[in-house]
Write an enzyme that holds these catalytic residues in place. Structure first.
Site, PDB file in Angstrom:
ATOM      1  N   TYR A 113      70.917  70.473  27.717  1.00 15.80           N
ATOM      2  CA  TYR A 113      70.188  71.286  26.729  1.00 15.80           C
ATOM      3  C   TYR A 113      71.210  72.176  26.044  1.00 15.80           C
ATOM      4  O   TYR A 113      72.047  72.795  26.729  1.00 15.80           O
ATOM      5  CB  TYR A 113      69.162  72.203  27.420  1.00 15.80           C
ATOM      6  CG  TYR A 113      67.936  71.515  27.965  1.00 15.80           C
ATOM      7  CD1 TYR A 113      67.069  70.811  27.134  1.00 15.80           C
ATOM      8  CD2 TYR A 113      67.609  71.610  29.303  1.00 15.80           C
ATOM      9  CE1 TYR A 113      65.925  70.198  27.630  1.00 15.80           C
ATOM     10  CE2 TYR A 113      66.474  71.000  29.821  1.00 15.80           C
ATOM     11  CZ  TYR A 113      65.635  70.294  28.977  1.00 15.80           C
ATOM     12  OH  TYR A 113      64.515  69.696  29.485  1.00 15.80           O
ATOM     13  N   HIS A 115      70.202  73.890  22.550  1.00 17.96           N
ATOM     14  CA  HIS A 115      69.455  74.826  21.699  1.00 17.96           C
ATOM     15  C   HIS A 115      70.403  75.550  20.748  1.00 17.96           C
ATOM     16  O   HIS A 115      70.399  76.784  20.653  1.00 17.96           O
ATOM     17  CB  HIS A 115      68.652  75.820  22.557  1.00 17.96           C
ATOM     18  CG  HIS A 115      67.618  75.149  23.419  1.00 17.96           C
ATOM     19  ND1 HIS A 115      66.466  74.590  22.907  1.00 17.96           N
ATOM     20  CD2 HIS A 115      67.576  74.921  24.747  1.00 17.96           C
ATOM     21  CE1 HIS A 115      65.757  74.048  23.892  1.00 17.96           C
ATOM     22  NE2 HIS A 115      66.419  74.231  25.016  1.00 17.96           N
TER      23      HIS A 115
END
Ligand SMILES: NC(=O)c1ccc[n+]([C@@H]2O[C@H](COP(=O)([O-])OP(=O)(O)OC[C@H]3O[C@@H](n4cnc5c(N)ncnc54)[C@H](O)[C@@H]3O)[C@@H](O)[C@H]2O)c1
Length: 389
Positions: A113, A115
């Site tokens: 991840y 982001h």
């Protein structure tokens, strides 16, 4: 395994992509107990000819010992530096934090991840590293679903009811009502705002525990689908301010689960509405990571998950899956492993050429931002991914 062997292996790989050296570092972000690969996942990669290095105690928070990794054929390394240094491909859970920026190398594939759009320093650091950043959150299927985000929404949705039921207990400052009631006494009423992944999983749990459940959404096709598949103690209702005001006074547990992709969640429950609720009503705002859909919600942590305003209990933990790392790790790795295998077997370029889903996960390649929304977020030059393929 000797250094000479690894050098030889890297040389061979260079000529003919036969195997990948994979590194699994221990997560160092505060309170992160998940790990990106289970011993079972390591075994799947190793039996396909890849070499897996796991940093010592990386699996501890999720209940996996170093020994279990060794038994599955992985090698244990004793520092995060050594894990990043040796690996061609890093598999992680959370976005790299500042201490990790300098460990990421040119041409290294990092699958995790990220982001990026909400974190400029990370974006700059990854551009500078000249690594290949493949983000879990933008891997996208043909129906536009996000297969590596869904498992965490499933965990959070199910947990929202477990937490809600707990905080409805009187010693925890709730109304003192048992979710399922007992014969002769009505069950609790649960209102779920948003019938997507979180909302559907919440509704299943609440219904299974015998609560009287209402699920609201703006999408008629979604409400129609939910009406078809949900048990008889789940009703569907169109979402509107009028309808929400009508229900809040009679509901004991209210779960916020709306999402407008790419935007802040709308405030469906405003501060003035708290006065219309019964004291001890519990609000669980799962959408808190997108700003929340309850005006009075602000992000809380597992150490201090709740607060009270106007006698209404608020639970607003932004990383709910973190409390159940065993389940969350397995749910996440079930979803990531098939992609990790493709990346290891084919190398990132061929894997992303063969799979549109994986290709959409590419965010930064060797210093170029190849994901348009990330470039837009920081006014950076956007380079179409094709230029690197
Ligand atoms: N706190 C946590 O730990 C945690 C974990 C996972 C997900 N989340 C968050 O939970 C939220 C929901 O995620 P999801 O995966 O269920 O999203 P989803 O896209 O599957 O579902 C969102 C639903 O909200 C509905 N919706 C939009 N506006 C609405 C409105 N005004 N009224 C009623 N419904 C409305 C949509 O039609 C959709 O069905 C997201 O913000 C996500 O980031 C939080």
């Amino acid at each position: 395994m000797s250094t000479a062997y690894i050098c030889e292996h890297k040389k061979l790989n260079h000529i003919n992509k036969i195997a990948m050296i994979i590194g699994v570092p221990k997560e160092i972000k505060n309170n992160e107990n998940r790990v990106a690969l289970t011993p079972g996942g390591a075994q799947e990669l190793i039996k396909r000819g890849h070499i897996v290095y796991v940093q010592s105690t990386a699996g501890e928070g999720s209940g996996f010992t170093d020994n279990e990794y060794v038994e599955s054929g992985a090698q244990i390394l004793h520092s995060i530096e050594a894990t990043y240094e040796i690996a061609e491909m890093i598999i992680k859970v959370k976005e790299p934090i500042e201490e990790e920026y300098k460990l990421i190398k040119e041409d290294q594939l990092v699958f995790t991840y990220f982001h990026f759009a909400s974190h400029e320093p990370l974006t700059s650091a990854m551009i500078k590293s000249k690594s290949i950043c493949l983000a879990y959150e933008t891997v996208e299927q043909a129906d536009r679903s996000l297969p590596l985000l869904v498992p965490m929404s499933e965990v959070a949705g199910r947990m929202s009811v477990q937490e809600g039921a707990k905080y409805l207990e009187k010693p925890l400052k709730g109304r003192g009502i048992l979710l399922g009631g007992v014969p002769g006494v009505r069950p609790a009423k649960v209102l779920i705002l948003g019938g997507g992944v979180v909302g559907t999983n919440a509704a299943k749990m609440a219904a299974g525990m015998g609560a009287d459940v209402t699920i609201m959404d703006l999408s008629i096709p979604r409400l129609r689908y939910l009406d078809d598949i949900m048990p008889a103690n789940v009703n569907t209702f169109m979402s509107s301010e009028y309808n929400i005001r009508e229900l809040i006074a009679s509901h004991d547990l209210i779960i916020g689960a709306v999402l407008i992709p790419g935007a802040k969640a709308p405030n469906l429950i405003t501060r003035d509405m708290l006065k219309e609720m019964q004291p001890g009503t519990v609000l669980v705002d799962v959408a808190v990571d997108q700003g929340g859909c309850i005006e009075t919600c602000k992000p809380t942590t597992h150490q201090d998950p709740t607060f009270i305003i106007d006698d209404i209990l608020h639970y607003c933990v932004a990383n709910m899956p973190g409390a159940v790392p065993y389940t969350s790790t397995l749910a996440l790795t079930n979803a990531t492993l098939p992609y990790a295998i493709q990346l290891a077997n084919k190398g990132w370029k061929k894997a992303c050429n063969d799979s549109k889903e994986l290709r959409l996960g590419l965010n930064i390649i060797k210093g170029d931002v190849v994901y348009e929304a990330v470039a837009e977020a920081f006014d950076l030059p956007y380079v179409p991914v094709d230029q690197h393929m």
